[in-house]
Design a protein around this motif. Structure first.
Motif, PDB file in Angstrom:
ATOM      1  N   LEU A 105       0.826  -1.256   0.022  1.00  0.00           N
ATOM      2  CA  LEU A 105       0.158   0.020   0.055  1.00  0.00           C
ATOM      3  C   LEU A 105       0.865   1.250  -0.233  1.00  0.00           C
ATOM      4  O   LEU A 105       0.436   2.153  -0.696  1.00  0.00           O
ATOM      5  N   LYS A 106       1.915   1.055   0.945  1.00  0.00           N
ATOM      6  CA  LYS A 106       2.677   2.392   0.813  1.00  0.00           C
ATOM      7  C   LYS A 106       4.093   1.799   1.242  1.00  0.00           C
ATOM      8  O   LYS A 106       4.379   1.101   2.154  1.00  0.00           O
ATOM      9  N   GLY A 107       5.245   2.016   0.390  1.00  0.00           N
ATOM     10  CA  GLY A 107       6.507   1.872   0.653  1.00  0.00           C
ATOM     11  C   GLY A 107       6.674   0.311   0.135  1.00  0.00           C
ATOM     12  O   GLY A 107       5.883  -0.160  -0.616  1.00  0.00           O
ATOM     13  N   ASP A 108       7.900   0.047  -0.114  1.00  0.00           N
ATOM     14  CA  ASP A 108       8.355  -1.202  -0.752  1.00  0.00           C
ATOM     15  C   ASP A 108       8.545  -2.152   0.335  1.00  0.00           C
ATOM     16  O   ASP A 108       8.908  -1.828   1.481  1.00  0.00           O
ATOM     17  N   LEU A 109       8.067  -3.526  -0.002  1.00  0.00           N
ATOM     18  CA  LEU A 109       8.340  -4.861   0.687  1.00  0.00           C
ATOM     19  C   LEU A 109       9.656  -5.337   0.267  1.00  0.00           C
ATOM     20  O   LEU A 109       9.840  -5.576  -0.712  1.00  0.00           O
ATOM     21  N   HIS A 110      10.193  -5.819   1.429  1.00  0.00           N
ATOM     22  CA  HIS A 110      11.514  -6.737   0.991  1.00  0.00           C
ATOM     23  C   HIS A 110      11.227  -7.861   1.791  1.00  0.00           C
ATOM     24  O   HIS A 110      11.320  -8.235   2.706  1.00  0.00           O
ATOM     25  N   LEU A 111      10.752  -8.938   0.663  1.00  0.00           N
ATOM     26  CA  LEU A 111      10.187 -10.304   1.387  1.00  0.00           C
ATOM     27  C   LEU A 111      11.517 -11.302   1.153  1.00  0.00           C
ATOM     28  O   LEU A 111      11.845 -11.795  -0.030  1.00  0.00           O
ATOM     29  N   HIS A 112      12.245 -11.499   2.350  1.00  0.00           N
ATOM     30  CA  HIS A 112      13.210 -12.579   2.445  1.00  0.00           C
ATOM     31  C   HIS A 112      12.371 -13.983   2.676  1.00  0.00           C
ATOM     32  O   HIS A 112      11.459 -14.058   3.147  1.00  0.00           O
ATOM     33  N   TYR A 113      12.989 -14.789   1.772  1.00  0.00           N
ATOM     34  CA  TYR A 113      12.398 -16.082   1.741  1.00  0.00           C
ATOM     35  C   TYR A 113      13.501 -17.339   1.577  1.00  0.00           C
ATOM     36  O   TYR A 113      14.642 -17.025   1.386  1.00  0.00           O
TER      37      TYR A 113
END
Length: 177
Positions: free
Chosen positions: A66-74
């Motif tokens: 929605l707002k800002g970036d997601l850094h999805l560690h997996y």
């Protein structure tokens, strides 16, 4: 005569901006459940910059920035840690049981949609040694109500134990938050 007699018309409108503003000023809670139905739950999450664990969720999951970036560690099936960057306005669809750790800035927000847990399904949270990548600890929860904030409960258990934060392989102690 009703054309669709079994249809239930409960269609609430939700002001996402208002909820993000509420979460921005609430230091105690970082999630806000929007709904929890038999087959679907949805919530907004604020800032996950502190996350270090990997969550194994038994359902599919969709995360919308929605707002800002997601850094999805997996973690891949081979156990290799990778990062998927999901820019603001984009979404990511994730299959069940992928060890993942969503990390985003304190002023960023994610809309998360997943299936409500079925009876007997268990969520798992894994922490890994920062030195040798050995599994440090696993917390397991049966999540019947996402409003109970299982992530915070798992964190409290992990950070509250020096034994859980100490690597059995190399002796490294994960620093306290």
């Amino acid at each position: 005569m009703k054309l669709f007699p079994s249809l239930q018309l409960h269609m609430p409108q939700i002001d996402l901006q208002e909820i993000m503003e509420h979460l921005r000023h609430n230091e105690e809670r970082r999630t806000y459940p929007l709904w929890q139905e038999d087959d679907c739950l949805c919530f907004i999450a604020r800032g996950r910059e502190y996350r270090s664990e990997f969550h194994l969720n038994p359902s599919h999951e969709m995360q919308y920035s929605l707002k800002g970036d997601l850094h999805l560690h997996y973690r891949t099936p081979e156990g290799v840690e990778k990062v998927a960057v999901v820019p603001e306005g984009h979404c990511l669809y994730q299959p069940p049981m992928v060890p993942h750790s969503p990390r985003f800035a304190p002023d960023a927000f994610q809309l998360v949609i997943e299936r409500k847990r079925r009876p007997g399904e268990v969520d798992r949270f894994h922490w890994f040694c920062p030195s040798c990548d050995n599994l440090l600890h696993e917390e397991s929860f049966i999540v019947s109500d996402y409003g109970a904030d299982p992530v915070s409960r798992a964190y409290d258990n992990f950070w509250g134990s020096l034994d859980f934060r100490t690597c059995k392989k190399c002796g490294t102690v994960m620093s306290d938050r």
